[in-house]
Design an enzyme around this catalytic site. Sequence first.
Site, PDB file in Angstrom:
ATOM      1  N   CYS A   1       0.786  -1.227   0.000  1.00 42.63           N
ATOM      2  CA  CYS A   1       0.000   0.000   0.000  1.00 42.63           C
ATOM      3  C   CYS A   1       0.816   1.274   0.000  1.00 42.63           C
ATOM      4  O   CYS A   1       1.209   1.745  -1.038  1.00 42.63           O
ATOM      5  CB  CYS A   1      -0.991  -0.029   1.149  1.00 42.63           C
ATOM      6  SG  CYS A   1      -2.622   0.383   0.531  1.00 42.63           S
TER       7      CYS A   1
ATOM      8  N   ARG B   1      -6.049   4.469   1.554  1.00 47.10           N
ATOM      9  CA  ARG B   1      -5.706   3.433   0.585  1.00 47.10           C
ATOM     10  C   ARG B   1      -6.001   2.035   1.123  1.00 47.10           C
ATOM     11  O   ARG B   1      -6.051   1.083   0.359  1.00 47.10           O
ATOM     12  CB  ARG B   1      -4.227   3.545   0.201  1.00 47.10           C
ATOM     13  CG  ARG B   1      -3.876   4.838  -0.503  1.00 47.10           C
ATOM     14  CD  ARG B   1      -2.378   5.041  -0.586  1.00 47.10           C
ATOM     15  NE  ARG B   1      -1.749   4.063  -1.428  1.00 47.10           N
ATOM     16  CZ  ARG B   1      -1.409   4.280  -2.702  1.00 47.10           C
ATOM     17  NH1 ARG B   1      -1.680   5.438  -3.264  1.00 47.10           N
ATOM     18  NH2 ARG B   1      -0.803   3.352  -3.411  1.00 47.10           N
TER      19      ARG B   1
ATOM     20  N   TRP C   1      -0.997  -3.833   3.083  1.00 45.24           N
ATOM     21  CA  TRP C   1      -2.071  -4.807   2.912  1.00 45.24           C
ATOM     22  C   TRP C   1      -1.394  -6.163   2.706  1.00 45.24           C
ATOM     23  O   TRP C   1      -0.500  -6.292   1.875  1.00 45.24           O
ATOM     24  CB  TRP C   1      -2.908  -4.495   1.687  1.00 45.24           C
ATOM     25  CG  TRP C   1      -4.212  -3.794   1.924  1.00 45.24           C
ATOM     26  CD1 TRP C   1      -4.704  -2.761   1.189  1.00 45.24           C
ATOM     27  CD2 TRP C   1      -5.215  -4.076   2.903  1.00 45.24           C
ATOM     28  NE1 TRP C   1      -5.932  -2.370   1.659  1.00 45.24           N
ATOM     29  CE2 TRP C   1      -6.272  -3.153   2.713  1.00 45.24           C
ATOM     30  CE3 TRP C   1      -5.328  -5.007   3.930  1.00 45.24           C
ATOM     31  CZ2 TRP C   1      -7.416  -3.146   3.502  1.00 45.24           C
ATOM     32  CZ3 TRP C   1      -6.458  -4.995   4.728  1.00 45.24           C
ATOM     33  CH2 TRP C   1      -7.494  -4.076   4.496  1.00 45.24           C
TER      34      TRP C   1
ATOM     35  N   ASN D   1       6.491  -1.776  -2.071  1.00 42.38           N
ATOM     36  CA  ASN D   1       5.193  -2.032  -2.701  1.00 42.38           C
ATOM     37  C   ASN D   1       5.439  -2.876  -3.946  1.00 42.38           C
ATOM     38  O   ASN D   1       6.369  -2.595  -4.713  1.00 42.38           O
ATOM     39  CB  ASN D   1       4.502  -0.730  -3.109  1.00 42.38           C
ATOM     40  CG  ASN D   1       3.792  -0.070  -1.955  1.00 42.38           C
ATOM     41  OD1 ASN D   1       3.661  -0.641  -0.884  1.00 42.38           O
ATOM     42  ND2 ASN D   1       3.332   1.148  -2.167  1.00 42.38           N
ATOM     43  N   GLY D   2       4.588  -3.866  -4.182  1.00 39.43           N
ATOM     44  CA  GLY D   2       4.730  -4.698  -5.371  1.00 39.43           C
ATOM     45  C   GLY D   2       4.844  -6.169  -5.013  1.00 39.43           C
ATOM     46  O   GLY D   2       4.609  -6.579  -3.875  1.00 39.43           O
TER      47      GLY D   2
ATOM     48  N   GLU E   1     -22.472  -2.343 -11.070  1.00 37.50           N
ATOM     49  CA  GLU E   1     -21.794  -1.356 -10.224  1.00 37.50           C
ATOM     50  C   GLU E   1     -22.508  -1.205  -8.888  1.00 37.50           C
ATOM     51  O   GLU E   1     -21.873  -1.087  -7.837  1.00 37.50           O
ATOM     52  CB  GLU E   1     -21.719  -0.021 -10.961  1.00 37.50           C
ATOM     53  CG  GLU E   1     -21.200   1.145 -10.140  1.00 37.50           C
ATOM     54  CD  GLU E   1     -19.751   1.010  -9.683  1.00 37.50           C
ATOM     55  OE1 GLU E   1     -19.325   1.830  -8.853  1.00 37.50           O
ATOM     56  OE2 GLU E   1     -19.048   0.080 -10.145  1.00 37.50           O
TER      57      GLU E   1
ATOM     58  N   LYS F   1     -20.820  -1.931  -5.225  1.00 32.74           N
ATOM     59  CA  LYS F   1     -20.784  -0.982  -4.113  1.00 32.74           C
ATOM     60  C   LYS F   1     -21.318  -1.624  -2.836  1.00 32.74           C
ATOM     61  O   LYS F   1     -20.749  -1.450  -1.753  1.00 32.74           O
ATOM     62  CB  LYS F   1     -21.608   0.268  -4.456  1.00 32.74           C
ATOM     63  CG  LYS F   1     -20.970   1.173  -5.457  1.00 32.74           C
ATOM     64  CD  LYS F   1     -19.760   1.864  -4.873  1.00 32.74           C
ATOM     65  CE  LYS F   1     -18.650   2.103  -5.869  1.00 32.74           C
ATOM     66  NZ  LYS F   1     -18.058   1.020  -6.570  1.00 32.74           N
TER      67      LYS F   1
ATOM     68  N   GLU G   1     -18.802  -4.216  -1.532  1.00 36.58           N
ATOM     69  CA  GLU G   1     -17.551  -3.604  -1.094  1.00 36.58           C
ATOM     70  C   GLU G   1     -17.634  -3.070   0.334  1.00 36.58           C
ATOM     71  O   GLU G   1     -16.707  -3.265   1.123  1.00 36.58           O
ATOM     72  CB  GLU G   1     -17.177  -2.428  -2.016  1.00 36.58           C
ATOM     73  CG  GLU G   1     -16.494  -2.811  -3.309  1.00 36.58           C
ATOM     74  CD  GLU G   1     -16.129  -1.584  -4.116  1.00 36.58           C
ATOM     75  OE1 GLU G   1     -14.965  -1.485  -4.531  1.00 36.58           O
ATOM     76  OE2 GLU G   1     -17.001  -0.715  -4.334  1.00 36.58           O
TER      77      GLU G   1
ATOM     78  N   HIS H   1     -32.825 -18.295 -16.189  1.00 35.73           N
ATOM     79  CA  HIS H   1     -31.718 -19.188 -16.520  1.00 35.73           C
ATOM     80  C   HIS H   1     -30.858 -19.515 -15.299  1.00 35.73           C
ATOM     81  O   HIS H   1     -29.699 -19.900 -15.447  1.00 35.73           O
ATOM     82  CB  HIS H   1     -30.866 -18.580 -17.635  1.00 35.73           C
ATOM     83  CG  HIS H   1     -31.593 -18.434 -18.924  1.00 35.73           C
ATOM     84  ND1 HIS H   1     -31.855 -19.502 -19.752  1.00 35.73           N
ATOM     85  CD2 HIS H   1     -32.131 -17.348 -19.529  1.00 35.73           C
ATOM     86  CE1 HIS H   1     -32.529 -19.085 -20.813  1.00 35.73           C
ATOM     87  NE2 HIS H   1     -32.710 -17.775 -20.700  1.00 35.73           N
TER      88      HIS H   1
ATOM     89  N   LYS I   1      -7.187   1.235  -2.354  1.00 39.01           N
ATOM     90  CA  LYS I   1      -7.680   2.234  -3.297  1.00 39.01           C
ATOM     91  C   LYS I   1      -7.051   2.059  -4.670  1.00 39.01           C
ATOM     92  O   LYS I   1      -7.712   2.155  -5.688  1.00 39.01           O
ATOM     93  CB  LYS I   1      -7.402   3.636  -2.751  1.00 39.01           C
ATOM     94  CG  LYS I   1      -7.959   4.765  -3.614  1.00 39.01           C
ATOM     95  CD  LYS I   1      -9.475   4.696  -3.710  1.00 39.01           C
ATOM     96  CE  LYS I   1     -10.056   5.827  -4.516  1.00 39.01           C
ATOM     97  NZ  LYS I   1     -11.493   5.649  -4.777  1.00 39.01           N
TER      98      LYS I   1
END
Length: 611
Positions: free
Chosen positions: A2, A27, A73, A98-99, A484, A488, A491, A507, A606
Amino acid sequence: MCGIVGAAAARNITPTLLDGLRRLEYRGYDSAGLAVVDGKGQLSLRRSVGRVASLTAIADQVDGHVGIAHTRWATHGRPAENNAHPHTSSSQVAVVHNGIIENHQELRARQIEQGFPFSSETDTEVIVHQIDWHMQQGLGLLAAVQATVSELRGAYGLGVVSKLEPDTLIAARSGSPLLIGLGEHENFIASDMSALIPVSNRYMVMEDGDIAKITSTSVEIFDLNGQPVERKVIISHLSDEETELEGYAHYMKKEIHEQTRAITETLEGRLGADSVLELPFGDNAREIFDRTKEVKIIACGTSYYAASVARYWFEEFGIKCDVEIASEYRYRKHVVNPGTLFMTISQSGETLDTMAALEMAKTMGYSNTLCICNVPESSLVRASDLTIFTHAGREIGVASTKAFTTQLVTLLMVAICLRRRRLGDGRTIDAMETEIVNELRTLPQQIENVLSLEDQIIVMSKHFGDKEHALFLGRGAHFPIAMEGALKLKEISYIHAEAYAAGELKHGPLALIDEDMPVVAVAPNDELLEKLKSNLEEVRARGGKLFVFADAESGLRSDDQVMVLNVAPVNNFIAPILYVVPLQLLAYHVALLKGTDIDKPRNLAKSVTVE
């Protein structure tokens, strides 16, 4: 991974590091830590699980002029103090990262043979041991980092300090964003400029392969071959005002209500009396649009749903459009037709999968690349032929709101520009374009009208407080809007929510319908309304409870099984932008009832800068 903050100064930088971490909390993270070289030349390390406040409580006695800090994170290794950054080796080198390091297992096996002890489950720890090993062979800190990164496979943004060079901070970047903040007798690094608002408004963006040596009085940047390079100094216009709640309980609530202003700014200077203007999109926009015969859009998450809405617009206007998730695009074969514009969408401009897809696309024969983004000088912006900025302003809540609606507005304007090419010379303005432009002008006020329905949405949200699942339905361009809305809700409230094209009910999803499965539907007054009504009757027949956001002229009315919230009539092209706003408010108020951490939902970040 993060947030990264680092500093080299002629003063105690611990308070600056901690303040920078607090500014990066939006974030998302699960642990935090810092390492500074103290006045005695020793490396002081503090780490904690949980919020930055916990780290602050154990770092108040740490004093140093050079240091690094990190919010993490969990990726490799569970959230735990031993897995938190910074990581150290032999108590002489500390690293934040980070990565993802893809060859960490190979490096770990070699380092164990060399006698290095491992205290974490992370991929990052191999970086600090490798730097330490190179320093033990006689290299200085800069040379040791240069040698180490040449041995890494994967993505990294690094901050490195050592007690052996107590005035020096090293930064390195490949695939993970990192910038250098410039001050008076002090310099900084950060993964996000918001971390540095109080101490610097001048910064340089590091490019892939860059390695920087930073002291309180100097900044030197080198490429992977060790050659000095220059990077442009940029003035940041971020302010504390943009990162304050201004009376709102959560950033998400603030940003939902900021959509009126954000869309106004996105439209500013881009609409003529009766048309969309192309010049404000960039000097080469007209040339790129002239070459475009079809469009390929790549994005992730919320941006993918924006692209999915736009596909209906492009194809309604006669322009072939294909939309794909960035992480999937990279791992299959492709056929690229002549004149295909490769378009990426990203709020941050640093989404790793999207960036990797763009780099791959550059080798495949697309006519040009276009990026829709909210952040100048981000990686996608610098790598694209044309960038169209959304002007959403800073978005801090992890769940995207105003970034999504401004992306939709921008995509619609691009679609209109390409539509004119289908009509002839690209300059022909007809009645349909004029009508859409007039509707775009009124869109901020229409959103304000929807926001005024919030009290009714609060009443609706109370029906979800004890639910564990929800189903969202839409048809046509409103199917991605339903997706969407479901995103939301899941999340921020942690309710399991899925979206389906309403015609797909029979179906499979119809088997789930009962009184404990609330069904949310988006019902604009378009050519698919009657079909949608039939789908909703299928839900009623199975005893399902319906919550419908409907055009006031749709004919849908509330009863014992159906709660209808009426939205004012709107042009069909504008409707998807409008209808997502009540879905955002619904998710927010359900999460409020659930008592979740709305701005920092668990397990989410984020900006997704790892695969």
